[in-house]
Every structure is written in structure tokens, then in C-alpha cells.
Design an enzyme around this catalytic site. Structure first.
Site, PDB file in Angstrom:
ATOM      1  N   CYS A  18       0.837  -1.204   0.000  1.00  0.00           N
ATOM      2  CA  CYS A  18       0.000   0.000   0.000  1.00  0.00           C
ATOM      3  C   CYS A  18       0.876   1.260   0.000  1.00  0.00           C
ATOM      4  O   CYS A  18       1.628   1.488   0.957  1.00  0.00           O
ATOM      5  CB  CYS A  18      -0.900  -0.048   1.232  1.00  0.00           C
ATOM      6  N   CYS A  21       0.271   3.693   2.890  1.00  0.00           N
ATOM      7  CA  CYS A  21       0.774   3.060   4.115  1.00  0.00           C
ATOM      8  C   CYS A  21       2.274   3.272   4.235  1.00  0.00           C
ATOM      9  O   CYS A  21       2.786   3.574   5.316  1.00  0.00           O
ATOM     10  CB  CYS A  21       0.474   1.562   4.111  1.00  0.00           C
TER      11      CYS A  21
END
Length: 87
Positions: A18, A21
């Protein structure tokens, strides 16, 4: 999820693939100097992610004295996160 520590605990639901992230990760590392930060990889712990209603990542829960006081989805700056903690 049961939070066992008093004070501020930040729980980051993330995945290694991600992008947001990965952008948030160094900020949370900095926040570790002041707060307890726990990371939950949703790929490794899908049941925990489901139990907590995680639909998008990153999702971050902020607890104070074992009570959920705030949460957010997506990237935030260190200053934005600290404002959420102080609310």
C-alpha cells in the site's frame, strides 16, 4: 481488539503493498518517540482487520486510556495526527 496499555496507543492497519501506508510509516516511527504505536498487517491478520471493520488502508485508530478517541483513513501528516490525539 483489546488495548491493554493506558496513555496514547496508535494502531495502524496497513499492508506492505500500500503506497499511502508506506508514506505514513516513517511518520508513525517518529511518533513512537512519544506514543505507543502498534502495526497490524491486514494480509497477515485478516480476521483482526475484519473484526475492526477495516475496509480501506491505512486505517489508524487512536486510543487514550484504553478508549478509542479518534480514527482516520489514509495519509495524514505528523501535525494532523497530533491534532487528532489532542482533540
Amino acid at each position: 481488539m483489546e488495548i491493554k496499555d493506558n496513555g496514547i496507543v496508535i494502531v495502524d492497519f496497513y499492508a506492505t503493498w500500500c503506497g499511502p501506508c508506506q508514506m505514513l510509516s516513517p511518520i508513525l516511527e517518529e511518533l513512537k518517540e512519544k506514543y505507543k504505536v502498534e502495526k497490524v498487517n491486514v494480509d497477515e491478520h485478516p480476521d483482526l482487520a475484519k473484526e475492526n471493520g477495516i475496509m480501506s488502508i491505512p486505517t489508524v485508530f487512536i486510543y487514550k486510556d484504553k478508549k478509542l478517541i479518534n480514527k482516520f483513513i489514509g495519509y495524514k501528516t505528523k501535525e494532523e495526527i497530533e491534532r487528532l490525539i489532542e482533540m
